[in-house]
Design a protein around this motif. Sequence first.
Motif, PDB file in Angstrom:
ATOM      1  N   GLY A  47       0.504  -1.411  -0.133  1.00  0.00           N
ATOM      2  CA  GLY A  47      -0.227  -0.073  -0.280  1.00  0.00           C
ATOM      3  C   GLY A  47       0.903   1.093   0.228  1.00  0.00           C
ATOM      4  N   LEU A  48       1.702   1.524   1.503  1.00  0.00           N
ATOM      5  CA  LEU A  48       2.632   2.315   1.072  1.00  0.00           C
ATOM      6  C   LEU A  48       3.585   2.717  -0.917  1.00  0.00           C
ATOM      7  CD1 LEU A  48       4.369   2.210   4.200  1.00  0.00           C
ATOM      8  CD2 LEU A  48       2.425   3.578   3.160  1.00  0.00           C
ATOM      9  N   VAL A  49       3.842   1.786  -1.080  1.00  0.00           N
ATOM     10  CA  VAL A  49       4.521   1.769  -2.214  1.00  0.00           C
ATOM     11  C   VAL A  49       2.757   2.436  -3.886  1.00  0.00           C
ATOM     12  CG1 VAL A  49       5.278   0.611  -4.144  1.00  0.00           C
ATOM     13  CG2 VAL A  49       5.977  -0.094  -2.227  1.00  0.00           C
ATOM     14  N   LEU A  50       2.221   2.233  -3.252  1.00  0.00           N
ATOM     15  CA  LEU A  50       1.694   2.782  -4.069  1.00  0.00           C
ATOM     16  C   LEU A  50       1.346   4.329  -3.964  1.00  0.00           C
ATOM     17  CD1 LEU A  50      -0.924   0.028  -5.047  1.00  0.00           C
ATOM     18  CD2 LEU A  50       0.569   0.760  -6.162  1.00  0.00           C
ATOM     19  N   SER A 193      -5.949  -1.113  -5.720  1.00  0.00           N
ATOM     20  CA  SER A 193      -5.017  -1.753  -5.445  1.00  0.00           C
ATOM     21  C   SER A 193      -4.625  -1.080  -3.803  1.00  0.00           C
ATOM     22  CB  SER A 193      -4.076  -1.741  -6.250  1.00  0.00           C
ATOM     23  OG  SER A 193      -3.324  -2.479  -5.792  1.00  0.00           O
ATOM     24  N   CYS A 194      -4.875   0.356  -3.990  1.00  0.00           N
ATOM     25  CA  CYS A 194      -3.662   0.328  -2.784  1.00  0.00           C
ATOM     26  C   CYS A 194      -4.508   0.465  -1.047  1.00  0.00           C
ATOM     27  CB  CYS A 194      -3.640   2.236  -3.279  1.00  0.00           C
ATOM     28  SG  CYS A 194      -2.718   2.893  -1.252  1.00  0.00           S
ATOM     29  N   ILE A 195      -6.002   0.796  -1.916  1.00  0.00           N
ATOM     30  CA  ILE A 195      -6.837   0.693  -0.509  1.00  0.00           C
ATOM     31  C   ILE A 195      -7.195  -0.141   0.447  1.00  0.00           C
ATOM     32  CG2 ILE A 195      -9.714   0.703   0.049  1.00  0.00           C
ATOM     33  CD1 ILE A 195      -9.663   3.161  -1.379  1.00  0.00           C
ATOM     34  N   GLN A 196      -7.238  -1.576  -1.164  1.00  0.00           N
ATOM     35  CA  GLN A 196      -7.346  -3.028  -0.770  1.00  0.00           C
ATOM     36  C   GLN A 196      -6.064  -3.933   0.098  1.00  0.00           C
ATOM     37  OE1 GLN A 196      -7.193  -6.367  -3.315  1.00  0.00           O
ATOM     38  NE2 GLN A 196      -5.451  -5.244  -4.258  1.00  0.00           N
ATOM     39  N   PHE A 197      -4.842  -3.343  -0.621  1.00  0.00           N
ATOM     40  CA  PHE A 197      -3.563  -3.646   0.731  1.00  0.00           C
ATOM     41  C   PHE A 197      -3.714  -3.278   1.864  1.00  0.00           C
ATOM     42  CE2 PHE A 197      -1.411  -3.911  -3.217  1.00  0.00           C
ATOM     43  CZ  PHE A 197      -1.889  -5.309  -3.471  1.00  0.00           C
ATOM     44  N   PHE A 198      -4.266  -1.880   1.964  1.00  0.00           N
ATOM     45  CA  PHE A 198      -4.259  -1.355   3.721  1.00  0.00           C
ATOM     46  C   PHE A 198      -5.074  -1.909   4.225  1.00  0.00           C
ATOM     47  CE2 PHE A 198      -2.463   2.557   2.006  1.00  0.00           C
ATOM     48  CZ  PHE A 198      -1.256   2.114   3.195  1.00  0.00           C
ATOM     49  N   VAL A 199      -6.168  -2.576   3.495  1.00  0.00           N
ATOM     50  CA  VAL A 199      -7.739  -3.110   4.926  1.00  0.00           C
ATOM     51  C   VAL A 199      -6.885  -4.436   4.804  1.00  0.00           C
ATOM     52  CG1 VAL A 199      -9.581  -4.321   4.011  1.00  0.00           C
ATOM     53  CG2 VAL A 199      -9.397  -1.918   3.181  1.00  0.00           C
TER      54      VAL A 199
END
Length: 307
Positions: A47-50, A193-199
């Motif tokens: 998430g941070l990478v995105l 994609s970013c939100i799904q990784f943080f979730v």
Amino acid sequence: MKKGQMRNSLLLLLTACIWGVAFVAQSVGMEYVGPFTFNCVRSIIGGLVLIPCIWFLDRLDRDKTKPEKTEGERRTERKTLLVGGICCGTVLFLASNFQQFGIQYTSVGKAGFITACYIVIVPVLGIFFQKKCSPVLWISVLLALAGLYLLCMTESFSAGYGDILVFVCAVLFSVHILVIDYFSPKVDGVRLSCIQFFVCGILSGAAMLVTEAPRLSAILNAWQPILYAGVMSCGVAYTLQIVGQKGMNPTVASLILSLESCISVLAGWLILGQTLSVREGLGCVVMFAAIILAQLPVKNRSKTCMA
């Protein structure tokens, strides 16, 4: 095949390559940390990478002439993005952790075959969402299954506790593909994609604190596999999946993504020095044949295979 579909197919193929190599990183990383810890750290990294990617893409979009959206349209888009990210992240959390735990109770060969069953589950589930597929695609599915059997199955098949967990994982990954297929045309793929990784990372972190005893030293010892899994497997590959699935039939997408099984065998051979048997090599050939067949133009495909 249209130019856009060819590009999306190549993006999904690149995704499969990254995921295939990630099996090596995942195997090494699990020697230091638990399943929830591994998935938590790599998802947060993804998430941070995105975040800088989103900023950079926004800068590029400012140079393009686009009709101004109303406040109502922007509010609706933000709501859809949030709901989509939460749905994708929740399913990803369940699927990835079911896989991690299942591998602990079954052989790698069985786990690879059972997980790859999503290439059959996707079109079956898609029927309930009016995703009709041509007979050629169903033949491709059967060929892919035969290839995966030759590639992964090296012992007698029997259902056990780990097999059940990995099968649940395959069903959940099938749902993940269909959820992405629903939301990706409606919202920005990188933000989704970013939100799904943080979730996924937050949910895995909560489970980690309850069931595991994470140590910073162990995480630092596994920094290389975790970093690859976070940056490449999560940040890059899942984003390519979301972008690549736009306009693609989910069954075709799942067939291409299932090539990760072939890539994982090749990665194990090249990186870990594992040998590739004739049977496994034949499985790779059959898998590639299934992918090529699925990509061949079919008359009236637009009527028989709705994206």
